[in-house]
Design a protein around this motif. Structure first.
Motif, short mmCIF file in Angstrom:
data_model
loop_
_atom_site.label_atom_id
_atom_site.label_comp_id
_atom_site.label_asym_id
_atom_site.label_seq_id
_atom_site.Cartn_x
_atom_site.Cartn_y
_atom_site.Cartn_z
N VAL A 37 -11.72 -14.10 3.79
CA VAL A 37 -12.27 -12.79 3.40
C VAL A 37 -11.82 -12.44 1.98
CG1 VAL A 37 -12.40 -11.91 5.77
CG2 VAL A 37 -10.31 -11.54 4.44
N ASP A 38 -12.64 -11.65 1.29
CA ASP A 38 -12.30 -11.19 -0.06
C ASP A 38 -11.30 -10.04 -0.03
OD1 ASP A 38 -13.92 -12.99 -1.47
OD2 ASP A 38 -15.69 -11.77 -1.05
N ASP A 39 -11.34 -9.28 1.05
CA ASP A 39 -10.46 -8.12 1.21
C ASP A 39 -10.08 -8.01 2.67
OD1 ASP A 39 -9.46 -6.45 -0.79
OD2 ASP A 39 -11.48 -5.80 -1.33
N VAL A 40 -8.86 -7.60 2.93
CA VAL A 40 -8.42 -7.37 4.31
C VAL A 40 -8.64 -5.91 4.65
CG1 VAL A 40 -6.44 -7.39 5.88
CG2 VAL A 40 -6.76 -9.26 4.27
N LYS A 41 -9.23 -5.66 5.82
CA LYS A 41 -9.52 -4.30 6.26
C LYS A 41 -8.25 -3.46 6.27
CE LYS A 41 -11.78 -1.79 10.02
NZ LYS A 41 -12.33 -1.88 11.39
N GLY A 42 -8.31 -2.31 5.64
CA GLY A 42 -7.16 -1.41 5.62
C GLY A 42 -6.34 -1.48 4.33
N TRP A 43 -6.53 -2.55 3.55
CA TRP A 43 -5.80 -2.64 2.30
C TRP A 43 -6.27 -1.56 1.32
CZ3 TRP A 43 -5.52 -8.52 0.62
CH2 TRP A 43 -4.51 -9.14 1.37
N VAL A 44 -5.32 -0.98 0.61
CA VAL A 44 -5.63 0.04 -0.39
C VAL A 44 -5.39 -0.52 -1.80
CG1 VAL A 44 -5.06 2.35 -1.25
CG2 VAL A 44 -5.01 1.88 1.22
N ALA A 45 -4.19 -1.06 -2.02
CA ALA A 45 -3.82 -1.58 -3.34
C ALA A 45 -4.46 -2.95 -3.59
CB ALA A 45 -2.30 -1.70 -3.44
N LYS A 46 -4.70 -3.22 -4.86
CA LYS A 46 -5.23 -4.52 -5.27
C LYS A 46 -4.15 -5.59 -5.14
CE LYS A 46 -7.82 -6.59 -9.11
NZ LYS A 46 -8.25 -6.44 -10.51
N ASP A 63 0.82 -1.21 0.00
CA ASP A 63 0.00 0.00 0.00
C ASP A 63 0.86 1.26 0.00
OD1 ASP A 63 -2.42 -1.39 -0.05
OD2 ASP A 63 -2.42 -1.64 2.12
N LYS A 64 1.94 1.25 0.77
CA LYS A 64 2.84 2.41 0.80
C LYS A 64 3.44 2.67 -0.57
CE LYS A 64 6.69 4.43 3.38
NZ LYS A 64 7.66 4.27 4.49
N CYS A 65 3.76 1.59 -1.30
CA CYS A 65 4.30 1.75 -2.66
C CYS A 65 3.30 2.45 -3.57
CB CYS A 65 4.67 0.39 -3.25
SG CYS A 65 6.19 -0.32 -2.58
N GLY A 66 2.03 2.15 -3.38
CA GLY A 66 0.99 2.78 -4.20
C GLY A 66 0.82 4.24 -3.88
N ILE A 67 1.05 4.60 -2.61
CA ILE A 67 0.87 5.98 -2.17
C ILE A 67 2.14 6.80 -2.43
CG2 ILE A 67 0.46 7.44 -0.14
CD1 ILE A 67 -1.13 4.93 0.98
N GLU A 68 3.30 6.24 -2.05
CA GLU A 68 4.58 6.94 -2.23
C GLU A 68 5.33 6.34 -3.43
OE1 GLU A 68 6.89 7.69 1.33
OE2 GLU A 68 5.12 7.30 2.59
N ARG A 69 4.80 6.59 -4.59
CA ARG A 69 5.32 5.96 -5.80
C ARG A 69 6.74 6.40 -6.14
NH1 ARG A 69 0.48 4.79 -10.11
NH2 ARG A 69 -0.92 3.79 -8.62
N GLY A 70 7.04 7.65 -5.87
CA GLY A 70 8.39 8.14 -6.13
C GLY A 70 9.43 7.38 -5.32
N LEU A 71 9.14 7.18 -4.04
CA LEU A 71 10.06 6.45 -3.17
C LEU A 71 10.17 4.99 -3.61
CD1 LEU A 71 11.85 6.36 -0.63
CD2 LEU A 71 9.77 5.82 0.70
N ALA A 72 9.04 4.37 -3.94
CA ALA A 72 9.03 2.97 -4.39
C ALA A 72 9.89 2.81 -5.64
CB ALA A 72 7.61 2.51 -4.67
N PRO A 82 1.94 -6.77 -13.60
CA PRO A 82 1.61 -6.35 -12.24
C PRO A 82 0.33 -5.54 -12.16
CG PRO A 82 3.47 -5.09 -13.11
CD PRO A 82 3.19 -6.19 -14.09
N ILE A 83 -0.41 -5.72 -11.05
CA ILE A 83 -1.69 -5.00 -10.88
C ILE A 83 -1.60 -3.96 -9.76
CG2 ILE A 83 -3.12 -6.85 -11.84
CD1 ILE A 83 -3.78 -7.67 -8.92
N ASN A 84 -0.41 -3.80 -9.17
CA ASN A 84 -0.22 -2.72 -8.20
C ASN A 84 1.17 -2.10 -8.41
OD1 ASN A 84 1.66 -4.41 -6.65
ND2 ASN A 84 -0.16 -5.43 -5.85
N TYR A 85 1.40 -0.94 -7.80
CA TYR A 85 2.64 -0.23 -8.07
C TYR A 85 3.85 -0.94 -7.46
CZ TYR A 85 5.74 3.49 -9.42
OH TYR A 85 6.76 4.18 -10.02
N TYR A 86 3.64 -1.63 -6.36
CA TYR A 86 4.74 -2.43 -5.80
C TYR A 86 5.26 -3.41 -6.85
CZ TYR A 86 7.00 -6.26 -3.29
OH TYR A 86 7.88 -7.26 -2.89
N GLY A 87 4.34 -4.17 -7.45
CA GLY A 87 4.72 -5.15 -8.47
C GLY A 87 5.39 -4.49 -9.67
#
Length: 274
Positions: free
Chosen positions: A233-242, A69-78, A124-129
């Motif tokens: 669960v289909d989604d974990v609470k707090g997750w932002v990125a797919k 999730d941090k990678c998706g938010i702070e893309r420059g740093l990632a 990849p389906i998220n910015y981390y990937g």
């Protein structure tokens, strides 16, 4: 043999420091490592200068921004840590003619089919990937590189540790509906130790056996005779990125190369630090 380990304070870095023999050069950034060197991998000139001065025979790049999730938010740093830093590690590796082992991830895939082979097309389906895929590209621009794709590394952190601690407290575990190939940091380190001798290049999957997170949680519950309950669960609470649904890796190639049992679930669960 002089071996430089980046990310020496991370889970894999800690185990590599225990498993590897030789003159180890341990590099950290945030959490101090005894006998290690503090180095910000986004200070590219410092990185190149450090490698050229130390002249390692082998570089193992375990350093990564892994918070999805941090990678998706702070893309420059990632991008700086997971991709651009690799470019500069490669530049210095060429100068000192070091063998580079670069650690990558199952998240370079979209999770549509699972059991991904080394030559399957990443998507990849998220910015981390995506940032890790870019790092792979930089790493593979150097002929003497082995990119190791792995999955769900755990030691004192990770899903298996969350499961153990939550169930031990008698609480409910939320297990994401999906599959992956979790491996303990110790077994991954042992595999890397063996691979250094073979000096393989290209891409290699080194991970555990494919399992759903629900089945893994149930296995841990039974193995350690824990209370609590497991809920899919289909989604974990707090997750932002797919997240990819099935990012499991085909490890048949590595099983033919390596003598160490890096893959069996029972063997990997022996090395949880709880």
């Amino acid at each position: 043999m002089r071996i430089l380990i980046t990310g020496a304070s991370g889970q894999l870095g800690i185990e590599l420091s225990e498993v590897l023999k030789g003159d180890l050069i341990k590099v950290y950034n945030t959490k101090e490592v005894q006998g290690g060197y503090k180095l910000d991998l986004t200070n590219y000139s410092a990185v190149e200068d450090f490698i050229i001065k130390k002249k390692p025979d082998v570089i193992i790049n375990t350093a990564s921004l892994t918070d999805v999730d941090k990678c998706g938010i702070e893309r420059g740093l990632a991008f700086k840590v997971n991709a651009e830093a690799v470019k500069h590690i490669v530049r210095a590796s060429r100068v000192v003619e070091a063998y580079l082992i670069h650690i990558s991830t199952d998240y370079v895939f979209d999770g549509e089919k699972g059991l991904y082979k080394e030559d399957d097309l990443p998507n990849p389906i998220n910015y981390y990937g995506l940032s890790k895929l870019l790092g792979e590209t930089y790493a593979l621009s150097y002929d003497d590189t082995l990119v190791l794709r792995t999955s769900g590394v755990f030691r004192h952190k990770g899903f298996p540790i969350y499961v153990y601690k939550t169930l031990k407290e008698g609480k409910e575990v939320s297990a994401f509906k999906g599959y992956y190939s979790p491996i303990s940091a110790r077994k991954l380190a042992e595999a890397i130790s063996e691979l250094i001798d073979y000096r393989k290049t290209g891409i290699l999957n080194v991970a555990g056996e494919r399992i759903s997170r629900v089945d893994l949680a149930m296995k841990i519950k039974e193995k350690f005779n824990l209370g609590g309950s497991v809920k899919e669960v289909d989604d974990v609470k707090g997750w932002v990125a797919k997240r990819p649904f099935d990012s499991s890796l085909d490890i048949s190639k590595a099983k033919k190369i390596l003598s160490v049992d890096f893959y069996s679930l029972d063997e990997n669960l022996r090395y949880m630090v709880v």
